[in-house]
Design a protein around this motif. Sequence first.
Motif, PDB file in Angstrom:
ATOM      1  N   TRP A 146     -37.089 -88.365 -11.043  1.00  0.00           N
ATOM      2  CA  TRP A 146     -37.837 -89.589 -11.355  1.00  0.00           C
ATOM      3  C   TRP A 146     -36.945 -90.601 -12.062  1.00  0.00           C
ATOM      4  O   TRP A 146     -37.084 -91.808 -11.875  1.00  0.00           O
ATOM      5  CB  TRP A 146     -39.064 -89.284 -12.204  1.00  0.00           C
ATOM      6  CG  TRP A 146     -39.930 -90.481 -12.431  1.00  0.00           C
ATOM      7  CD1 TRP A 146     -39.969 -91.293 -13.527  1.00  0.00           C
ATOM      8  CD2 TRP A 146     -40.870 -91.036 -11.504  1.00  0.00           C
ATOM      9  NE1 TRP A 146     -40.879 -92.299 -13.355  1.00  0.00           N
ATOM     10  CE2 TRP A 146     -41.449 -92.174 -12.114  1.00  0.00           C
ATOM     11  CE3 TRP A 146     -41.290 -90.680 -10.222  1.00  0.00           C
ATOM     12  CZ2 TRP A 146     -42.416 -92.951 -11.488  1.00  0.00           C
ATOM     13  CZ3 TRP A 146     -42.254 -91.458  -9.595  1.00  0.00           C
ATOM     14  CH2 TRP A 146     -42.801 -92.576 -10.223  1.00  0.00           C
ATOM     15  N   SER A 147     -35.998 -90.128 -12.848  1.00  0.00           N
ATOM     16  CA  SER A 147     -35.163 -91.028 -13.647  1.00  0.00           C
ATOM     17  C   SER A 147     -33.842 -91.384 -12.979  1.00  0.00           C
ATOM     18  O   SER A 147     -33.016 -92.076 -13.576  1.00  0.00           O
ATOM     19  CB  SER A 147     -34.868 -90.398 -15.013  1.00  0.00           C
ATOM     20  OG  SER A 147     -34.141 -89.185 -14.856  1.00  0.00           O
ATOM     21  N   VAL A 148     -33.623 -90.952 -11.744  1.00  0.00           N
ATOM     22  CA  VAL A 148     -32.345 -91.244 -11.094  1.00  0.00           C
ATOM     23  C   VAL A 148     -32.137 -92.759 -11.019  1.00  0.00           C
ATOM     24  O   VAL A 148     -33.024 -93.505 -10.616  1.00  0.00           O
ATOM     25  CB  VAL A 148     -32.259 -90.615  -9.690  1.00  0.00           C
ATOM     26  CG1 VAL A 148     -33.309 -91.175  -8.742  1.00  0.00           C
ATOM     27  CG2 VAL A 148     -30.865 -90.820  -9.098  1.00  0.00           C
ATOM     28  N   GLY A 149     -30.995 -93.217 -11.459  1.00  0.00           N
ATOM     29  CA  GLY A 149     -30.677 -94.633 -11.448  1.00  0.00           C
ATOM     30  C   GLY A 149     -30.807 -95.311 -12.794  1.00  0.00           C
ATOM     31  O   GLY A 149     -30.404 -96.466 -12.944  1.00  0.00           O
ATOM     32  N   ARG A 150     -31.342 -94.612 -13.804  1.00  0.00           N
ATOM     33  CA  ARG A 150     -31.516 -95.235 -15.120  1.00  0.00           C
ATOM     34  C   ARG A 150     -30.154 -95.625 -15.714  1.00  0.00           C
ATOM     35  O   ARG A 150     -29.980 -96.738 -16.223  1.00  0.00           O
ATOM     36  CB  ARG A 150     -32.249 -94.286 -16.057  1.00  0.00           C
ATOM     37  CG  ARG A 150     -32.467 -94.851 -17.464  1.00  0.00           C
ATOM     38  CD  ARG A 150     -33.300 -93.895 -18.300  1.00  0.00           C
ATOM     39  NE  ARG A 150     -34.669 -93.822 -17.801  1.00  0.00           N
ATOM     40  CZ  ARG A 150     -35.471 -92.752 -17.950  1.00  0.00           C
ATOM     41  NH1 ARG A 150     -35.017 -91.681 -18.557  1.00  0.00           N
ATOM     42  NH2 ARG A 150     -36.705 -92.791 -17.485  1.00  0.00           N
ATOM     43  N   ASP A 151     -29.192 -94.719 -15.635  1.00  0.00           N
ATOM     44  CA  ASP A 151     -27.859 -95.024 -16.169  1.00  0.00           C
ATOM     45  C   ASP A 151     -27.167 -96.095 -15.335  1.00  0.00           C
ATOM     46  O   ASP A 151     -26.452 -96.945 -15.864  1.00  0.00           O
ATOM     47  CB  ASP A 151     -26.998 -93.755 -16.214  1.00  0.00           C
ATOM     48  CG  ASP A 151     -27.499 -92.744 -17.230  1.00  0.00           C
ATOM     49  OD1 ASP A 151     -28.275 -93.139 -18.129  1.00  0.00           O
ATOM     50  OD2 ASP A 151     -27.126 -91.558 -17.118  1.00  0.00           O
ATOM     51  N   ALA A 152     -27.382 -96.051 -14.023  1.00  0.00           N
ATOM     52  CA  ALA A 152     -26.779 -97.051 -13.133  1.00  0.00           C
ATOM     53  C   ALA A 152     -27.310 -98.445 -13.457  1.00  0.00           C
ATOM     54  O   ALA A 152     -26.546 -99.422 -13.496  1.00  0.00           O
ATOM     55  CB  ALA A 152     -27.062 -96.698 -11.674  1.00  0.00           C
ATOM     56  N   ALA A 153     -28.611 -98.550 -13.679  1.00  0.00           N
ATOM     57  CA  ALA A 153     -29.211 -99.840 -14.009  1.00  0.00           C
ATOM     58  C   ALA A 153     -28.688-100.353 -15.345  1.00  0.00           C
ATOM     59  O   ALA A 153     -28.373-101.546 -15.486  1.00  0.00           O
ATOM     60  CB  ALA A 153     -30.732 -99.714 -14.050  1.00  0.00           C
ATOM     61  N   ALA A 154     -28.575 -99.447 -16.315  1.00  0.00           N
ATOM     62  CA  ALA A 154     -28.056 -99.851 -17.629  1.00  0.00           C
ATOM     63  C   ALA A 154     -26.633-100.386 -17.500  1.00  0.00           C
ATOM     64  O   ALA A 154     -26.257-101.364 -18.162  1.00  0.00           O
ATOM     65  CB  ALA A 154     -28.102 -98.668 -18.587  1.00  0.00           C
ATOM     66  N   LYS A 155     -25.845 -99.760 -16.640  1.00  0.00           N
ATOM     67  CA  LYS A 155     -24.466-100.218 -16.422  1.00  0.00           C
ATOM     68  C   LYS A 155     -24.453-101.604 -15.788  1.00  0.00           C
ATOM     69  O   LYS A 155     -23.658-102.475 -16.175  1.00  0.00           O
ATOM     70  CB  LYS A 155     -23.723 -99.224 -15.525  1.00  0.00           C
ATOM     71  CG  LYS A 155     -22.268 -99.564 -15.287  1.00  0.00           C
ATOM     72  CD  LYS A 155     -21.625 -98.560 -14.336  1.00  0.00           C
ATOM     73  CE  LYS A 155     -21.556 -97.187 -14.952  1.00  0.00           C
ATOM     74  NZ  LYS A 155     -20.882 -96.207 -14.066  1.00  0.00           N
ATOM     75  N   ALA A 156     -25.336-101.831 -14.807  1.00  0.00           N
ATOM     76  CA  ALA A 156     -25.396-103.139 -14.150  1.00  0.00           C
ATOM     77  C   ALA A 156     -25.784-104.228 -15.142  1.00  0.00           C
ATOM     78  O   ALA A 156     -25.179-105.312 -15.156  1.00  0.00           O
ATOM     79  CB  ALA A 156     -26.391-103.090 -12.990  1.00  0.00           C
TER      80      ALA A 156
END
Length: 372
Positions: free
Chosen positions: A242-252
């Motif tokens: 469910w949380s996949v991409g949370r770190d990626a979004a924070a990086k963006a």
Amino acid sequence: MGWNLGVSTEQLYLQAIKIALNDAELTKEDIDGFSGKWTAPGGTQLHPGSADWGTLLGQPLSWIGDTYPQGPPGLMDAAAAVSAGACNVAVVVSGQGALGDGLAEYTTPKNEFVAPYGAFTAANFSLVAKRYMHELGPKQGEAVRNDVAKIAATIRNGGSQNPEAVLKNRGEITQEMVLKSKPVALPLRLYDICLANEGATAIIVASKSVAMECPDPVEILGVGCEWQRQQYTMAPRFEENWSVGRDAAAKAFRTANLKPEDIDVRSFYDATSFEVARQFEILGYCGLGEGAAFAVENGIDAKGKFPTNTDGGLLSYSHTGFGGPHTRASYAIRQIRGTAGSGQVDNVKTALSCGAGSGAQYHGTIIFGRPQ
């Protein structure tokens, strides 16, 4: 974009590339970088096969991108190549043609831990959504189910009003119609699930010196990607996916020096309506279990506080398989340029696009803005 366009994937790619070059006032001879799958006969068996496009373009290429040629990862690779001086003008193209009738082949991969159980794309996304509702409890889970139906209706109604959408002029969709539509993989019903249609999208990534000579350029401000594993090789789990991409979004956001509330328009990857709620949560707009209510209470149509997928999204505008994330990136770019048609939002300076999601077990976020 359409149901049965009557041409091959390669022909659609070439048409999209010609349109993009004309839009940028560039020529074929300007292209020295390329990223796009090769699916025609006579080329490599080592996919994606971007190098084979040198033959159709009729010229050598200084850079090819074969890692993941679509959406945030493909654009990130192209931007990195341009920034490193490997090429000046890269084309990233993706889509699909000649689907034919019946189930799209890519929805039922032959992987050993998937095929024996009869899993398909919608079922993978439903596993995560069902557990999500369970974890929230019966009362909140039911409330989320109702709000998600409103999300689906809002996005589909935007598509019905969009003359470029595959499902244009289909009339109004209501929350009740979504909740009563055909069950596919519960909690997902027919109107919760995206299209599978033909079409192609080409985006040109160029050095700043080239781009600033083109009409109305848009800048990549930040990008982040996250893979938990190759998609559809094993069943996804809510606790992990469910949380996949949370770190990626924070990086963006960090790279762009922006916060979620600074984004004017969102172009989410609405493979299912539940994924819209999920993306509001992982992008930092609200907490776990709050995404659906947040979208409904604030409004996601063109006049809402947080306009999202006002073109109809993957639900009604177009979903070209592997090229779906690329279509969403193109829509974000068009919003900034003021060319998004019926779903255009006023005074857009920043736009965010996402690719893939929980069922696919990877996610990318890319943020665009006016050139600095």
